[in-house]
Design an enzyme around this catalytic site. Structure first.
Site, PDB file in Angstrom:
ATOM      1  CG  HIS A  72      48.582  59.283  -6.513  1.00 49.72           C
ATOM      2  ND1 HIS A  72      48.847  60.419  -7.211  1.00 49.72           N
ATOM      3  CD2 HIS A  72      47.232  59.154  -6.515  1.00 49.72           C
ATOM      4  CE1 HIS A  72      47.720  60.974  -7.627  1.00 49.72           C
ATOM      5  NE2 HIS A  72      46.716  60.229  -7.204  1.00 49.72           N
ATOM      6  CE1 TYR A 200      56.226  65.113  -8.636  1.00 45.99           C
ATOM      7  CE2 TYR A 200      57.198  67.258  -8.190  1.00 45.99           C
ATOM      8  CZ  TYR A 200      56.500  66.151  -7.760  1.00 45.99           C
ATOM      9  OH  TYR A 200      56.074  66.075  -6.449  1.00 45.99           O
ATOM     10  N   PRO A 292      59.587  73.271  -2.674  1.00 46.68           N
ATOM     11  CG  PRO A 292      57.827  74.391  -3.734  1.00 46.68           C
ATOM     12  CD  PRO A 292      59.179  74.611  -3.151  1.00 46.68           C
ATOM     13  CE  LYS A 296      60.660  63.594   0.758  1.00 44.44           C
ATOM     14  NZ  LYS A 296      59.397  62.936   0.545  1.00 44.44           N
ATOM     15  CE1 TYR A 384      57.565  63.502  -5.076  1.00 41.72           C
ATOM     16  CE2 TYR A 384      56.073  61.684  -4.592  1.00 41.72           C
ATOM     17  CZ  TYR A 384      56.291  62.988  -5.012  1.00 41.72           C
ATOM     18  OH  TYR A 384      55.222  63.782  -5.352  1.00 41.72           O
TER      19      TYR A 384
HETATM   20  P1  RFL Z   1      53.142  76.742   9.019  1.00 44.45           P
HETATM   21  O1  RFL Z   1      52.141  75.958   8.276  1.00 44.45           O
HETATM   22  O2  RFL Z   1      53.762  77.913   8.376  1.00 44.45           O
HETATM   23  O3  RFL Z   1      52.448  77.184  10.381  1.00 44.45           O
HETATM   24  C1  RFL Z   1      53.061  78.110  11.263  1.00 44.45           C
HETATM   25  C2  RFL Z   1      51.963  78.845  12.023  1.00 44.45           C
HETATM   26  O4  RFL Z   1      52.556  79.748  12.937  1.00 44.45           O
HETATM   27  C3  RFL Z   1      51.869  80.992  12.889  1.00 44.45           C
HETATM   28  N1  RFL Z   1      52.753  82.070  13.393  1.00 44.45           N
HETATM   29  C4  RFL Z   1      52.689  82.569  14.646  1.00 44.45           C
HETATM   30  N2  RFL Z   1      51.888  82.283  15.673  1.00 44.45           N
HETATM   31  C5  RFL Z   1      52.063  83.003  16.823  1.00 44.45           C
HETATM   32  N3  RFL Z   1      52.997  83.980  16.943  1.00 44.45           N
HETATM   33  C6  RFL Z   1      53.830  84.292  15.931  1.00 44.45           C
HETATM   34  N4  RFL Z   1      54.736  85.235  16.083  1.00 44.45           N
HETATM   35  C7  RFL Z   1      53.690  83.573  14.723  1.00 44.45           C
HETATM   36  N5  RFL Z   1      54.324  83.625  13.522  1.00 44.45           N
HETATM   37  C8  RFL Z   1      53.754  82.711  12.740  1.00 44.45           C
HETATM   38  C9  RFL Z   1      51.493  81.119  11.430  1.00 44.45           C
HETATM   39  O5  RFL Z   1      50.416  82.031  11.241  1.00 44.45           O
HETATM   40  C10 RFL Z   1      51.107  79.687  11.083  1.00 44.45           C
HETATM   41  O6  RFL Z   1      49.741  79.423  11.329  1.00 44.45           O
HETATM   42  O7  RFL Z   1      54.351  75.811   9.521  1.00 44.45           O
HETATM   43  P2  RFL Z   1      54.370  74.243   9.932  1.00 44.45           P
HETATM   44  O8  RFL Z   1      53.252  73.928  10.881  1.00 44.45           O
HETATM   45  O9  RFL Z   1      55.767  73.958  10.324  1.00 44.45           O
HETATM   46  O10 RFL Z   1      54.018  73.452   8.599  1.00 44.45           O
HETATM   47  C11 RFL Z   1      54.905  73.472   7.509  1.00 44.45           C
HETATM   48  C12 RFL Z   1      54.147  73.384   6.181  1.00 44.45           C
HETATM   49  O11 RFL Z   1      53.106  74.349   6.187  1.00 44.45           O
HETATM   50  C13 RFL Z   1      55.053  73.590   4.956  1.00 44.45           C
HETATM   51  O12 RFL Z   1      56.290  72.946   5.153  1.00 44.45           O
HETATM   52  C14 RFL Z   1      54.418  73.039   3.654  1.00 44.45           C
HETATM   53  O13 RFL Z   1      53.278  73.784   3.291  1.00 44.45           O
HETATM   54  C15 RFL Z   1      55.424  73.067   2.502  1.00 44.45           C
HETATM   55  N6  RFL Z   1      54.864  72.614   1.227  1.00 44.45           N
HETATM   56  C16 RFL Z   1      54.711  71.271   0.938  1.00 44.45           C
HETATM   57  N7  RFL Z   1      55.021  70.347   1.861  1.00 44.45           N
HETATM   58  C17 RFL Z   1      54.802  69.017   1.608  1.00 44.45           C
HETATM   59  O14 RFL Z   1      55.118  68.177   2.468  1.00 44.45           O
HETATM   60  N8  RFL Z   1      54.251  68.569   0.420  1.00 44.45           N
HETATM   61  C18 RFL Z   1      53.911  69.429  -0.542  1.00 44.45           C
HETATM   62  O15 RFL Z   1      53.364  68.995  -1.555  1.00 44.45           O
HETATM   63  C19 RFL Z   1      54.161  70.833  -0.322  1.00 44.45           C
HETATM   64  N9  RFL Z   1      53.832  71.737  -1.251  1.00 44.45           N
HETATM   65  C20 RFL Z   1      54.495  73.533   0.242  1.00 44.45           C
HETATM   66  C21 RFL Z   1      53.982  73.061  -0.997  1.00 44.45           C
HETATM   67  C22 RFL Z   1      54.624  74.908   0.456  1.00 44.45           C
HETATM   68  C23 RFL Z   1      54.265  75.783  -0.544  1.00 44.45           C
HETATM   69  N10 RFL Z   1      54.400  77.154  -0.273  1.00 44.45           N
HETATM   70  C24 RFL Z   1      53.312  78.052  -0.301  1.00 44.45           C
HETATM   71  C25 RFL Z   1      55.615  77.616   0.355  1.00 44.45           C
HETATM   72  C26 RFL Z   1      53.629  73.922  -2.002  1.00 44.45           C
HETATM   73  C27 RFL Z   1      53.797  75.293  -1.805  1.00 44.45           C
HETATM   74  C28 RFL Z   1      53.451  76.188  -2.944  1.00 44.45           C
HETATM   75  C1  PHB Z   2      50.855  70.215  -4.498  1.00 46.48           C
HETATM   76  O1  PHB Z   2      49.936  69.491  -4.897  1.00 46.48           O
HETATM   77  O2  PHB Z   2      50.637  71.331  -3.989  1.00 46.48           O
HETATM   78  C2  PHB Z   2      52.250  69.767  -4.653  1.00 46.48           C
HETATM   79  C3  PHB Z   2      52.511  68.478  -5.099  1.00 46.48           C
HETATM   80  C4  PHB Z   2      53.829  68.064  -5.248  1.00 46.48           C
HETATM   81  C5  PHB Z   2      54.861  68.928  -4.949  1.00 46.48           C
HETATM   82  C6  PHB Z   2      54.600  70.207  -4.486  1.00 46.48           C
HETATM   83  C7  PHB Z   2      53.280  70.643  -4.344  1.00 46.48           C
HETATM   84  O3  PHB Z   2      56.133  68.507  -5.098  1.00 46.48           O
END
Ligand code: RFL
Ligand code: PHB
Length: 389
Positions: A72, A200, A292, A296, A384
């Site tokens: 994009h 957004y 979110p 980031k 961004y």
């Molecule tokens: P994770 O993905 O949470 O993975 C951590 C892993 O550790 C395990 N764990 C353990 N393992 C062993 N012993 C323990 N005691 C443990 N405790 C936990 C867990 O089961 C898991 O498998 O962390 P990591 O790897 O640092 O990755 C971070 C990302 O997952 C997170 O920052 C993103 O998902 C955030 N996020 C977004 N980030 C973006 O860059 N772009 C986006 O568009 C974006 N959208 C989002 C998001 C997060 C969202 N939610 C659900 C909070 C949208 C949403 C809705």
């Molecule tokens: C997503 O597609 O899950 C998404 C995209 C942009 C954001 C957060 C989540 O800022």
């Protein structure tokens, strides 16, 4: 059991670090609390910065991303019905790629399996020991048995609910936190996206976001009260509310269908400093959370891993600990800029129930400034698309 680097957590941070280390010939074991199926079914991020895409190429896991990722050049901001496009390509000379975190995780898991590197799933009672000594180890239970994994270093990649961060003695760490008075309700649906780029929207009724996973799969979010629950929202009610918050032409493009997934996520900013204690190094959500809005979280996990891999590689290859010594400071410098940006985007786009007319007029002025100043739009685009590593 013994390894060079014990990695706690098989999310994107842990898996990517493991992949880079394995390719550099550095032995590592990943310990994960959940099952493989659970890890592969989590729906989360969707927007990859250019730097993240480059890192996935460097790790040799970008074949499918290159074929299926949607590049994009920009996205739109909508303010009470007025659209303003941020041309990322023109303003920052960068693009973002739409490719779900679920797919990134799957690619990393498959690459690890191909290299036959060990990941132990469904671990329990995991604890870190001797992190301030030269011989740290991890104890845990798996398949009904107790194990000890001895190592040179521990990478705490266990996300926001993990145990690594809590293994740092009180007094050796400081945390900073901001909670926001709302959550996001997300819905995934197998229907083409409302718009070919992300939208957004700030609306009196609250924030809304049109995102996607592919040309056939859409991801939508709406702001809801913190305590709201998925059960309160039928698919029809969700789509009605989403449409009300979008400019008319975008709303017209929303195609409804049965949801594949719906979930509520609270919004929070959190940073724990430093990101190193002795032989424990924190990376990703284990050290910091961002709301979110700026997309980031995953991207920060990847940039942390970039610095951490570089530091560990220099330790084993060059016998230099310079990278380990500066890891925390290098990672945090980038983290805080993303924390600031995510906080700012959240403030610009949401309806704050506790705020008054003054704050609303400030939001309006901010949007007007963005729409009419190339400098303001450039600052937004640069953040961004991702600041340099
Ligand atoms: P994770 O993905 O949470 O993975 C951590 C892993 O550790 C395990 N764990 C353990 N393992 C062993 N012993 C323990 N005691 C443990 N405790 C936990 C867990 O089961 C898991 O498998 O962390 P990591 O790897 O640092 O990755 C971070 C990302 O997952 C997170 O920052 C993103 O998902 C955030 N996020 C977004 N980030 C973006 O860059 N772009 C986006 O568009 C974006 N959208 C989002 C998001 C997060 C969202 N939610 C659900 C909070 C949208 C949403 C809705
Ligand atoms: C997503 O597609 O899950 C998404 C995209 C942009 C954001 C957060 C989540 O800022």
């Amino acid at each position: 059991m013994r390894t060079q680097v014990a990695i706690i957590g098989a999310g994107p941070a842990g898996l990517l670090l493991g992949q880079l280390l394995s390719r550099a010939g550095i032995d590592n074991v990943i310990l994960e609390k959940r099952s493989l199926d659970y890890v592969l079914s989590r729906i989360r991020a969707g927007v990859l910065e250019q730097g993240t895409v480059e890192m996935l190429h460097e790790a040799g896991v970008a074949k499918r991303l290159a074929q299926e990722g949607l590049v994009h050049d920009g996205f739109a901001l909508a303010f009470r019905g007025t659209l303003h496009r941020i041309d990322l390509k023109q303003l920052s000379d960068k693009t973002v790629t739409i490719y779900g975190q679920t797919e990134v995780t799957r690619d990393l898991v498959e690459a690890r399996q191909a290299l036959s590197r060990p990941t132990i799933y469904e671990t329990d009672d995991l604890a870190l020991h001797g992190i301030d000594t030269d011989s740290p180890y991890v104890s845990f239970r798996a398949n009904g048995q107790r194990h000890e994994l001895r190592c040179d270093f521990i990478a705490g990649c266990d996300g926001s609910h993990g145990i690594s961060r809590h293994s740092v003695p009180t007094g050796a760490s400081r945390s900073y936190e901001r909670t926001y008075p709302f959550s996001w309700l997300g819905l995934l649906v197998d229907r083409p996206p409302a718009s070919h780029e992300l939208v957004y929207a700030n609306h009196d009724r609250g924030f809304a976001l049109c995102s996607m996973r592919s040309t056939q799969r859409s991801r939508y979010y709406i702001q809801v009260p913190t305590e709201d629950r998925v059960e309160n929202w039928s698919d029809d009610k969700f789509f009605d509310e989403l449409r009300r918050r979008l400019p008319a032409d975008v709303a017209d493009g929303v195609t409804t269908g049965p949801s594949l997934e719906k979930s509520v996520a609270p919004l929070r900013s959190f940073v724990a400093e430093p990101m190193r204690f002795g032989r424990l190094f924190l990376a990703g959500d284990a050290a910091h959370i961002v709301p979110p809005t700026g997309a980031k979280g995953l991207n920060l996990a990847v940039s942390d891993v970039h610095y951490l891999f570089d530091a560990l590689h220099r330790h084993y290859r060059d016998n230099s600990d310079a990278g380990l010594a500066t890891y925390s400071a290098r990672a945090l410098a980038r983290v805080w800029k993303a924390v600031r940006f995510s906080w700012w985007m959240t403030g610009l786009l949401h309806h704050f129930p506790d705020r008054d007319g003054f704050d609303w007029r400030i939001q309006q002025a901010e949007f007007d400034y963005l729409a009419h100043s190339r400098a303001a739009s450039t600052a937004l685009a640069e953040n961004y698309a991702g600041l340099p590593y």
